[in-house]
Design a protein around this motif. Structure first.
Motif, short mmCIF file in Angstrom:
data_model
loop_
_atom_site.label_atom_id
_atom_site.label_comp_id
_atom_site.label_asym_id
_atom_site.label_seq_id
_atom_site.Cartn_x
_atom_site.Cartn_y
_atom_site.Cartn_z
N GLU A 150 0.77 -1.62 0.10
CA GLU A 150 0.32 -0.07 0.11
C GLU A 150 0.90 1.53 0.21
OE1 GLU A 150 -2.72 -0.03 2.84
OE2 GLU A 150 -3.24 -1.68 2.59
N SER A 151 1.94 0.94 1.03
CA SER A 151 2.88 2.49 1.02
C SER A 151 3.75 2.36 -0.57
CB SER A 151 3.72 2.51 1.86
OG SER A 151 4.75 3.30 2.17
N SER A 152 4.31 1.62 -1.01
CA SER A 152 4.74 1.22 -2.80
C SER A 152 4.06 1.77 -3.98
CB SER A 152 4.94 0.39 -2.79
OG SER A 152 5.36 0.34 -4.66
N ASN A 153 2.10 1.51 -3.62
CA ASN A 153 1.08 2.25 -4.75
C ASN A 153 0.92 3.96 -4.14
OD1 ASN A 153 0.88 -0.39 -5.70
ND2 ASN A 153 -0.87 -1.18 -4.24
N VAL A 154 0.82 3.84 -2.68
CA VAL A 154 0.79 5.55 -2.86
C VAL A 154 2.49 6.00 -2.98
CG1 VAL A 154 0.29 7.43 -1.04
CG2 VAL A 154 -1.02 5.04 -0.67
N GLU A 155 2.90 5.87 -3.25
CA GLU A 155 4.36 6.30 -3.63
C GLU A 155 4.54 6.93 -4.97
OE1 GLU A 155 9.00 6.65 -3.47
OE2 GLU A 155 7.64 5.96 -1.18
N GLU A 156 3.95 5.42 -5.49
CA GLU A 156 3.97 5.59 -7.27
C GLU A 156 2.32 6.68 -7.59
OE1 GLU A 156 3.48 1.77 -8.84
OE2 GLU A 156 5.32 1.08 -7.54
N SER A 160 2.46 13.76 -9.81
CA SER A 160 3.53 15.09 -9.72
C SER A 160 3.85 15.34 -11.42
CB SER A 160 4.51 14.64 -9.06
OG SER A 160 5.87 15.63 -9.18
N GLY A 161 4.09 14.00 -11.81
CA GLY A 161 4.53 13.77 -13.51
C GLY A 161 3.77 14.79 -14.42
N ILE A 162 2.34 13.94 -13.75
CA ILE A 162 1.15 14.57 -15.11
C ILE A 162 0.95 16.56 -13.91
CG2 ILE A 162 -1.61 14.41 -15.10
CD1 ILE A 162 -1.26 11.62 -14.31
N GLU A 163 0.94 16.95 -13.48
CA GLU A 163 0.90 18.26 -13.00
C GLU A 163 1.68 18.76 -13.35
OE1 GLU A 163 1.60 18.54 -9.13
OE2 GLU A 163 -0.78 17.61 -8.29
N LYS A 164 3.41 18.39 -14.38
CA LYS A 164 3.92 19.16 -14.10
C LYS A 164 4.33 19.38 -16.25
CE LYS A 164 7.84 17.44 -11.81
NZ LYS A 164 9.33 16.97 -11.26
N THR A 165 3.53 17.72 -16.81
CA THR A 165 3.16 16.94 -17.98
C THR A 165 2.09 18.84 -18.27
OG1 THR A 165 3.77 15.97 -18.09
CG2 THR A 165 2.57 16.22 -19.96
N ILE A 166 1.17 19.14 -17.57
CA ILE A 166 -0.28 19.91 -17.71
C ILE A 166 0.66 21.27 -17.78
CG2 ILE A 166 -2.22 20.68 -16.57
CD1 ILE A 166 -2.59 18.23 -15.72
N SER A 167 1.86 21.04 -16.78
CA SER A 167 2.09 23.17 -16.73
C SER A 167 2.95 22.99 -18.10
CB SER A 167 3.24 22.99 -15.81
OG SER A 167 3.40 23.99 -15.72
N SER A 168 3.20 22.32 -18.52
CA SER A 168 4.55 22.44 -19.83
C SER A 168 2.70 22.69 -21.08
CB SER A 168 5.18 21.88 -19.69
OG SER A 168 5.65 20.98 -19.10
N VAL A 169 2.21 22.68 -21.18
CA VAL A 169 0.64 22.37 -22.10
C VAL A 169 0.52 24.03 -22.03
CG1 VAL A 169 -1.55 21.37 -22.97
CG2 VAL A 169 0.39 20.31 -22.40
N GLU A 170 0.25 24.35 -20.47
CA GLU A 170 -0.65 25.45 -20.32
C GLU A 170 0.38 26.27 -20.66
OE1 GLU A 170 -1.51 25.00 -16.26
OE2 GLU A 170 -3.12 23.88 -16.77
N ASP A 171 1.90 26.16 -20.50
CA ASP A 171 2.33 27.70 -21.26
C ASP A 171 2.44 27.30 -22.41
OD1 ASP A 171 3.56 27.74 -18.41
OD2 ASP A 171 5.49 26.55 -18.29
N LEU A 172 2.67 26.22 -22.76
CA LEU A 172 2.49 26.71 -23.89
C LEU A 172 0.81 27.17 -25.07
CD1 LEU A 172 3.50 26.04 -27.67
CD2 LEU A 172 1.56 24.35 -26.87
N ALA A 173 -0.31 27.17 -23.97
CA ALA A 173 -1.37 28.02 -24.44
C ALA A 173 -1.20 29.01 -23.79
CB ALA A 173 -2.21 26.96 -23.56
N ILE A 174 -0.83 29.34 -22.86
CA ILE A 174 -0.45 30.76 -22.31
C ILE A 174 0.11 31.56 -23.91
CG2 ILE A 174 0.73 32.71 -21.07
CD1 ILE A 174 -0.52 30.41 -18.36
N THR A 175 1.20 31.16 -24.55
CA THR A 175 1.78 31.70 -24.94
C THR A 175 1.04 31.90 -26.55
OG1 THR A 175 4.36 30.49 -24.66
CG2 THR A 175 3.90 31.32 -26.47
N LEU A 176 0.58 31.06 -26.75
CA LEU A 176 -0.98 31.53 -28.36
C LEU A 176 -1.80 31.97 -27.89
CD1 LEU A 176 -1.09 27.25 -29.26
CD2 LEU A 176 0.13 29.03 -30.44
N LYS A 177 -1.88 32.71 -26.71
CA LYS A 177 -3.21 33.14 -26.21
C LYS A 177 -2.48 35.28 -26.11
CE LYS A 177 -6.04 30.51 -23.84
NZ LYS A 177 -6.57 29.93 -22.64
N SER A 178 -1.56 34.65 -25.90
CA SER A 178 -0.48 36.15 -26.45
C SER A 178 -0.25 36.28 -27.04
CB SER A 178 0.30 36.24 -24.89
OG SER A 178 1.69 35.39 -25.75
N GLY A 179 -0.41 35.71 -27.79
CA GLY A 179 -0.36 36.35 -29.79
C GLY A 179 1.06 35.96 -30.22
#
Length: 159
Positions: free
Chosen positions: A50-56, A62-81
């Protein structure tokens, strides 16, 4: 001098007596030491899993959050024109880098979600790497990918 001689004889005598009383019986030693293949106490393995599954899941989240943040950065760049191809290329490479860190785990554990996400993520990455990326297409792909990643992230957090 007499004290040193006496001490030497006592020491040698003690070693001889100690050596005579020793036994080379391997079975006795085996009985005293715990068996190597003994089972863990009840529940220990379950808590560890259980401890191992929680950590995984935390690492994956955390990895998904980093990927989402990268996609959002791209979207912000696009919205700024800003149609700076170099910046869009760099952001596309950053998205790919962040996704690569978690891709195999998602593909193994969540094949349906992986397939769903990759339908918009890979075209997004490829479009962003072009010499002259299509901003309108990138906006659509970034929105789709961001929505899919957020839905998947919520799913992971609730497990």
């Amino acid at each position: 001098m007499k004290k040193i001689t006496l001490f030497t004889f006592v020491l040698i005598g003690g070693m001889l007596l100690g050596g005579c009383g020793a036994s080379d019986n391997a079975e006795e030693v085996k009985e005293v030491t715990p068996a190597e293949d003994s089972q863990p106490a009840a529940g220990d393995g379950k808590k560890e899993k259980e401890s191992s599954n929680v950590e995984e899941n935390q690492n994956l989240s955390s990895g998904i959050e980093k990927t989402i943040s990268s996609v959002e950065d791209l979207a912000i760049t696009l919205k700024s024109g800003a149609d700076d191809a170099t910046k869009l290329n760099e952001q596309g490479m950053m998205i790919e880098e962040k996704w690569d860190e978690i891709e195999k785990e998602i593909e193994e554990k969540y094949p349906e979600d992986y397939k769903n996400i990759e339908e918009s993520l890979y075209p997004l990455i490829e479009e962003s790497k072009k010499e002259t990326p299509d901003s309108a297409n990138l906006k659509t792909l970034a929105d789709d990918t961001n929505n899919k990643l957020n839905e998947f992230h919520e799913k992971i957090k609730n497990e």
